[in-house]
Design a protein around this motif. Structure first.
Motif, PDB file in Angstrom:
ATOM      1  N   ALA A   1     -16.196 -48.433 -21.686  1.00  0.00           N
ATOM      2  CA  ALA A   1     -16.779 -47.673 -20.776  1.00  0.00           C
ATOM      3  C   ALA A   1     -18.005 -48.435 -19.766  1.00  0.00           C
ATOM      4  O   ALA A   1     -18.345 -48.293 -19.507  1.00  0.00           O
ATOM      5  CB  ALA A   1     -17.514 -46.926 -21.046  1.00  0.00           C
TER       6      ALA A   1
ATOM      7  N   ARG B   1     -17.311 -42.316 -20.201  1.00  0.00           N
ATOM      8  CA  ARG B   1     -15.987 -42.393 -18.975  1.00  0.00           C
ATOM      9  C   ARG B   1     -15.392 -40.882 -19.476  1.00  0.00           C
ATOM     10  O   ARG B   1     -14.961 -41.098 -20.231  1.00  0.00           O
ATOM     11  CB  ARG B   1     -15.430 -43.537 -19.780  1.00  0.00           C
TER      12      ARG B   1
ATOM     13  N   LEU C   1     -10.205 -43.491 -20.911  1.00  0.00           N
ATOM     14  CA  LEU C   1     -10.914 -44.286 -22.393  1.00  0.00           C
ATOM     15  C   LEU C   1      -9.914 -44.628 -23.058  1.00  0.00           C
ATOM     16  O   LEU C   1      -9.875 -45.724 -23.092  1.00  0.00           O
ATOM     17  CB  LEU C   1     -12.235 -43.628 -22.926  1.00  0.00           C
TER      18      LEU C   1
ATOM     19  N   ARG D   1     -21.759 -41.317 -15.694  1.00  0.00           N
ATOM     20  CA  ARG D   1     -20.791 -41.936 -15.884  1.00  0.00           C
ATOM     21  C   ARG D   1     -20.156 -43.046 -15.126  1.00  0.00           C
ATOM     22  O   ARG D   1     -19.758 -42.957 -13.554  1.00  0.00           O
ATOM     23  CB  ARG D   1     -19.743 -40.051 -15.352  1.00  0.00           C
ATOM     24  N   LEU D   2     -19.250 -43.294 -15.716  1.00  0.00           N
ATOM     25  CA  LEU D   2     -18.539 -44.619 -14.460  1.00  0.00           C
ATOM     26  C   LEU D   2     -18.007 -44.498 -13.544  1.00  0.00           C
ATOM     27  O   LEU D   2     -18.137 -45.371 -12.605  1.00  0.00           O
ATOM     28  CB  LEU D   2     -17.642 -45.785 -16.281  1.00  0.00           C
ATOM     29  N   GLU D   3     -17.057 -43.416 -14.214  1.00  0.00           N
ATOM     30  CA  GLU D   3     -16.264 -42.881 -12.089  1.00  0.00           C
ATOM     31  C   GLU D   3     -17.460 -42.888 -10.837  1.00  0.00           C
ATOM     32  O   GLU D   3     -17.166 -42.611 -10.195  1.00  0.00           O
ATOM     33  CB  GLU D   3     -15.440 -41.339 -12.522  1.00  0.00           C
TER      34      GLU D   3
END
Length: 389
Positions: free
Chosen positions: A146, A229, A234, A328-330
């Motif tokens: 992540a 993630r 993930l 969050r990664l996104e």
């Protein structure tokens, strides 16, 4: 070759009966070649001697960067050009391009085996370190796959003082690495705080790539951050992650070598009337595919397959209420500046993240049916991820 050097010291003991010069010479050369091969695969940084033409990009970092859901120029860190020229890495094929013409980075020469650093291995962007606005050291919960290794590189670039000795993902060796999961003796909050704040080094950043235990919850002494993630993304990333570090550094979280066979076996595991518990560590592969993020944060690694419930989700949410940063990664391409401000970093750090999607070079892709099935099985992870939209 004679122009390459590994950042560790190699000493091969030669029994007296075999202590003749030719044997010693050949055995030492063989040992060095083997260590170079395995260490490069496992993420140890190697370099050309000063005056060479570039650096070697570790396989671990390469796979991390190319599996991100956005583009980044963080690879320029490896080339000693922190400010960069706007070149964003989008796929594995870009790595060879990125490595050409890189400036040689002068690393420390007193690192020890395995996979450790005793000084900043990345160049620091001049002036930013003094501008970090945060009273406490930061401990980043590194959810495997992540963006944790990416965040380690960003922390280096921001001028954080990384805990030492640590691996190439900023995980404190012997305490916080992926392989340190499970029952073992851990430092207390007092010991961890004293080590980080020792005036001889004054560490400001570390990462924990395992379950978040009670002894890690040092709320008075550290700030905490985590990157969640999208659960299916993930799992997709894990399916394609094969760092080849088992020889001298495992386990390090590599994905299944036969994805189709693994999914068949995983389905049987989840349907079993006598579900596996797998012990108190994160190593059984099925745990990563069964609400892994909730399992880390609750923590609930000991819970049998398919038995994660809303109670565990609520424990994970309660844990995150005490974190200074949850993202969050996104979301980094459009929320990066806000996130980095919370961490005490200059907003300019967001310039290392591009809006463009990263296509990657993944070999395995879930079918729509598999993705839907995995999303349903990981519904508690999905709810955790959505809670921070």
């Amino acid at each position: 070759s004679s122009s390459d050097q590994l950042l560790l010291r190699v000493r091969i003991p030669i029994p007296p009966v075999f202590s003749f010069p030719l044997y010693a010479f050949l055995m030492q050369k063989l040992a060095i070649l083997l260590l170079l091969h395995h260490a490069a695969a496992a993420g140890v940084r190697t370099q050309k001697k000063l005056g060479g033409k570039g650096t070697q990009v570790s396989e671990e970092l390469a796979q991390e960067i190319t599996s991100l859901p956005f583009s980044t120029d963080v690879h320029l860190l490896l080339c000693g050009d922190g400010l960069g020229s706007g070149g964003f890495l989008r796929s594995t094929g870009d790595l060879s391009v990125a490595s050409r013409g890189c400036k040689t980075v002068q690393y420390t020469d007193n690192a020890i085996w395995p996979f450790s650093r005793y000084a900043h291995d990345f160049p620091v962007l001049a002036g930013l370190g003094d501008n970090i606005k945060r009273e406490k050291p930061m401990l980043w919960l590194h959810v495997h796959k992540a963006g944790g290794t990416f965040m380690c590189g960003m922390a280096e670039l921001a001028g954080e003082s990384i805990v030492l000795p640590s691996d190439t993902a900023c995980n404190w060796i012997g305490q916080d690495q992926y392989r340190d999961s499970g029952p073992k003796k851990r430092v207390s909050c007092e010991e961890r705080a004293a080590y980080f704040r020792d005036p001889t080094h004054n560490f400001s950043w570390g990462q924990i790539e395992r379950e978040f235990t009670e002894r890690d919850r040092c709320w008075d002494d550290f700030d905490y951050g985590v990157m969640l993630r999208n659960p299916v993304e993930l799992l997709q990333s894990e399916m394609n992650y094969h760092p080849k570090c088992g020889y001298i550094g495992g386990p390090c979280g590599g994905g299944p070598t036969n994805p189709a066979k693994f999914l068949e076996d995983f389905n049987l595991t989840m349907q079993s009337t006598d579900p596996a518990d797998g012990g108190n560590d994160q190593f059984p592969m099925w745990k990563f595919f069964d609400n892994y993020q909730v399992r880390l944060l609750a923590p609930a690694l000991e819970v049998p397959a398919g038995k994660i419930t809303r109670e565990h989700l609520n424990k994970a949410l309660d844990t995150l209420k005490k974190f200074s940063v949850v993202t969050r990664l996104e979301d980094l391409p459009h929320k990066g500046a806000q996130v980095f401000k919370k961490m005490g970093w200059p907003k300019e750090m967001a310039s290392h993240i591009s809006e463009k999607s990263n296509p990657g070079d993944e070999e395995f892709h879930f079918t729509e049916e598999q993705a839907s099935w995995l999303e349903s099985l990981n519904r508690w992870d999905v709810q955790l991820w959505k809670a921070f939209a």
